[in-house]
Design a protein around this motif. Structure first.
Motif, PDB file in Angstrom:
ATOM      1  N   ASP A   1      -9.425  -4.239  -1.094  1.00  0.00           N
ATOM      2  CA  ASP A   1      -8.100  -3.734  -1.600  1.00  0.00           C
ATOM      3  C   ASP A   1      -8.159  -3.533  -3.248  1.00  0.00           C
ATOM      4  O   ASP A   1      -8.965  -3.747  -3.781  1.00  0.00           O
ATOM      5  CB  ASP A   1      -7.078  -4.655  -2.163  1.00  0.00           C
ATOM      6  CG  ASP A   1      -6.265  -5.273  -0.732  1.00  0.00           C
ATOM      7  OD1 ASP A   1      -6.234  -5.027   0.361  1.00  0.00           O
ATOM      8  OD2 ASP A   1      -5.736  -6.766  -0.882  1.00  0.00           O
TER       9      ASP A   1
ATOM     10  N   VAL B   1      -6.999  -0.304  -6.273  1.00  0.00           N
ATOM     11  CA  VAL B   1      -5.275   0.678  -6.842  1.00  0.00           C
ATOM     12  C   VAL B   1      -5.908   1.573  -7.639  1.00  0.00           C
ATOM     13  O   VAL B   1      -6.465   1.254  -8.392  1.00  0.00           O
ATOM     14  CB  VAL B   1      -4.745  -0.489  -8.197  1.00  0.00           C
ATOM     15  CG1 VAL B   1      -3.839   0.398  -8.618  1.00  0.00           C
ATOM     16  CG2 VAL B   1      -4.016  -1.743  -7.162  1.00  0.00           C
TER      17      VAL B   1
ATOM     18  N   SER C   1     -10.313  -2.760  -8.377  1.00  0.00           N
ATOM     19  CA  SER C   1     -10.487  -3.627  -7.953  1.00  0.00           C
ATOM     20  C   SER C   1     -10.871  -4.873  -8.563  1.00  0.00           C
ATOM     21  O   SER C   1     -10.894  -5.238  -8.963  1.00  0.00           O
ATOM     22  CB  SER C   1     -10.856  -4.096  -6.583  1.00  0.00           C
ATOM     23  OG  SER C   1     -11.296  -4.258  -5.753  1.00  0.00           O
TER      24      SER C   1
ATOM     25  N   TRP D   1     -10.222   9.515  -3.145  1.00  0.00           N
ATOM     26  CA  TRP D   1      -9.051   8.727  -3.244  1.00  0.00           C
ATOM     27  C   TRP D   1      -8.085   9.188  -4.982  1.00  0.00           C
ATOM     28  O   TRP D   1      -6.865   9.135  -5.158  1.00  0.00           O
ATOM     29  CB  TRP D   1     -10.121   7.198  -4.404  1.00  0.00           C
ATOM     30  CG  TRP D   1      -9.928   6.759  -2.624  1.00  0.00           C
ATOM     31  CD1 TRP D   1      -9.841   6.228  -1.506  1.00  0.00           C
ATOM     32  CD2 TRP D   1     -11.092   4.859  -3.119  1.00  0.00           C
ATOM     33  NE1 TRP D   1     -10.657   5.419  -0.904  1.00  0.00           N
ATOM     34  CE2 TRP D   1     -11.089   5.103  -1.207  1.00  0.00           C
ATOM     35  CE3 TRP D   1     -11.662   4.825  -3.641  1.00  0.00           C
ATOM     36  CZ2 TRP D   1     -12.043   3.491  -0.898  1.00  0.00           C
ATOM     37  CZ3 TRP D   1     -12.619   3.521  -3.414  1.00  0.00           C
ATOM     38  CH2 TRP D   1     -12.806   3.237  -1.754  1.00  0.00           C
TER      39      TRP D   1
ATOM     40  N   TYR E   1       0.864  -1.084  -0.004  1.00  0.00           N
ATOM     41  CA  TYR E   1       0.408   0.213   0.199  1.00  0.00           C
ATOM     42  C   TYR E   1       1.140   1.088  -0.015  1.00  0.00           C
ATOM     43  O   TYR E   1       1.561   1.168   0.601  1.00  0.00           O
ATOM     44  CB  TYR E   1      -1.056  -0.110   1.307  1.00  0.00           C
ATOM     45  CG  TYR E   1      -2.099  -1.120   1.528  1.00  0.00           C
ATOM     46  CD1 TYR E   1      -2.240  -1.801   0.161  1.00  0.00           C
ATOM     47  CD2 TYR E   1      -2.061  -1.975   2.691  1.00  0.00           C
ATOM     48  CE1 TYR E   1      -2.938  -2.369   0.053  1.00  0.00           C
ATOM     49  CE2 TYR E   1      -3.509  -2.949   3.159  1.00  0.00           C
ATOM     50  CZ  TYR E   1      -3.438  -3.329   2.097  1.00  0.00           C
ATOM     51  OH  TYR E   1      -4.753  -4.221   1.691  1.00  0.00           O
ATOM     52  N   HIS E   2      -0.222   1.877  -0.327  1.00  0.00           N
ATOM     53  CA  HIS E   2       0.772   3.571  -0.226  1.00  0.00           C
ATOM     54  C   HIS E   2       1.983   3.887  -0.919  1.00  0.00           C
ATOM     55  O   HIS E   2       3.190   4.275  -0.506  1.00  0.00           O
ATOM     56  CB  HIS E   2       1.542   4.079   0.787  1.00  0.00           C
ATOM     57  CG  HIS E   2      -0.523   4.152   1.689  1.00  0.00           C
ATOM     58  ND1 HIS E   2      -1.451   4.791   1.431  1.00  0.00           N
ATOM     59  CD2 HIS E   2      -0.664   2.990   2.904  1.00  0.00           C
ATOM     60  CE1 HIS E   2      -2.329   4.560   2.100  1.00  0.00           C
ATOM     61  NE2 HIS E   2      -2.187   3.384   2.886  1.00  0.00           N
TER      62      HIS E   2
ATOM     63  N   ALA F   1      -1.712   1.797  -4.425  1.00  0.00           N
ATOM     64  CA  ALA F   1      -2.674   0.624  -3.655  1.00  0.00           C
ATOM     65  C   ALA F   1      -3.354   1.066  -2.362  1.00  0.00           C
ATOM     66  O   ALA F   1      -2.838   1.594  -1.544  1.00  0.00           O
ATOM     67  CB  ALA F   1      -2.044  -1.062  -3.534  1.00  0.00           C
ATOM     68  N   ASP F   2      -4.713   0.951  -1.620  1.00  0.00           N
ATOM     69  CA  ASP F   2      -4.510   1.114  -0.658  1.00  0.00           C
ATOM     70  C   ASP F   2      -5.727   0.038  -0.032  1.00  0.00           C
ATOM     71  O   ASP F   2      -6.067  -1.083  -1.793  1.00  0.00           O
ATOM     72  CB  ASP F   2      -5.377   2.132  -0.004  1.00  0.00           C
ATOM     73  CG  ASP F   2      -5.182   2.346   1.063  1.00  0.00           C
ATOM     74  OD1 ASP F   2      -5.143   1.278   1.957  1.00  0.00           O
ATOM     75  OD2 ASP F   2      -5.398   3.859   1.378  1.00  0.00           O
ATOM     76  N   GLN F   3      -6.571  -0.275   0.524  1.00  0.00           N
ATOM     77  CA  GLN F   3      -7.969  -0.700   1.331  1.00  0.00           C
ATOM     78  C   GLN F   3      -8.910   0.159   1.613  1.00  0.00           C
ATOM     79  O   GLN F   3      -8.607   0.641   2.464  1.00  0.00           O
ATOM     80  CB  GLN F   3      -7.222  -1.532   2.329  1.00  0.00           C
ATOM     81  CG  GLN F   3      -7.845  -2.986   1.941  1.00  0.00           C
ATOM     82  CD  GLN F   3      -7.445  -4.256   3.837  1.00  0.00           C
ATOM     83  OE1 GLN F   3      -7.327  -3.381   5.111  1.00  0.00           O
ATOM     84  NE2 GLN F   3      -7.581  -5.735   3.345  1.00  0.00           N
TER      85      GLN F   3
END
Length: 160
Positions: A94, A96, A117, A50, A5-6, A28-30
């Protein structure tokens, strides 16, 4: 594949996640609980957050603005934007977000942003950004090195 992530994702990592074509910048993140609405899916306004978070990183990485408030960087404003929600997002997924310049002029440029995703395109955001003088008094020309980067890295075209 372990998703980090990040952190900017390589083209190979993007391809492995089903992102085609890979973008010049992707992170990416969640999904978090605080981003859900009463229907238990991501609130529409969160998508804009986002996209903005990656857009800010993009303008920093490409040398457009450092957001330092010194009066040397341009103001960056969204002139227009259009978002398309394609499929809902839910808790703990998750995702992106990607960003690429598609075209530019003297003081403005178009960005294409995507939200992916599970190898599926979930949302898109197309926008036009305008650079203004730091005090808002007029337009700020896109520096030549940024224009070169738009063409060489992003594959953007110069519009007349």
């Amino acid at each position: 594949m372990t998703l980090i992530y990040h952190t900017p994702l390589s083209p190979q990592t993007q391809s492995g996640l089903g992102i085609d074509p890979p973008a010049p910048l992707a992170m990416a993140d969640q999904v978090r609980f605080s981003e859900l609405d009463v229907l238990n899916h991501v609130n529409n306004a969160v998508y804009m957050h986002w996209f903005e978070r990656l857009r800010i990183r993009y303008t920093q990485d490409w040398g457009i603005s450092r957001y330092m408030g010194t009066g040397k960087d341009p103001r960056i404003v969204i002139r227009s934007g259009e978002i398309h929600y394609r499929q809902e997002m839910r808790m703990d997924e998750d995702y992106v977000v990607t960003c690429a310049c598609t075209a530019f002029r003297t003081t403005s440029f178009s960005l294409s942003q995507r939200l992916w995703s599970g190898g599926t395109l979930r949302a898109t955001f197309e926008c036009v950004l305008v650079l203004l003088q730091s005090d808002g008094s007029g337009r700020f020309p896109i520096p030549q090195d940024v224009r070169n980067r738009f063409m060489e890295i992003d594959g953007a075209t110069l519009m007349s």
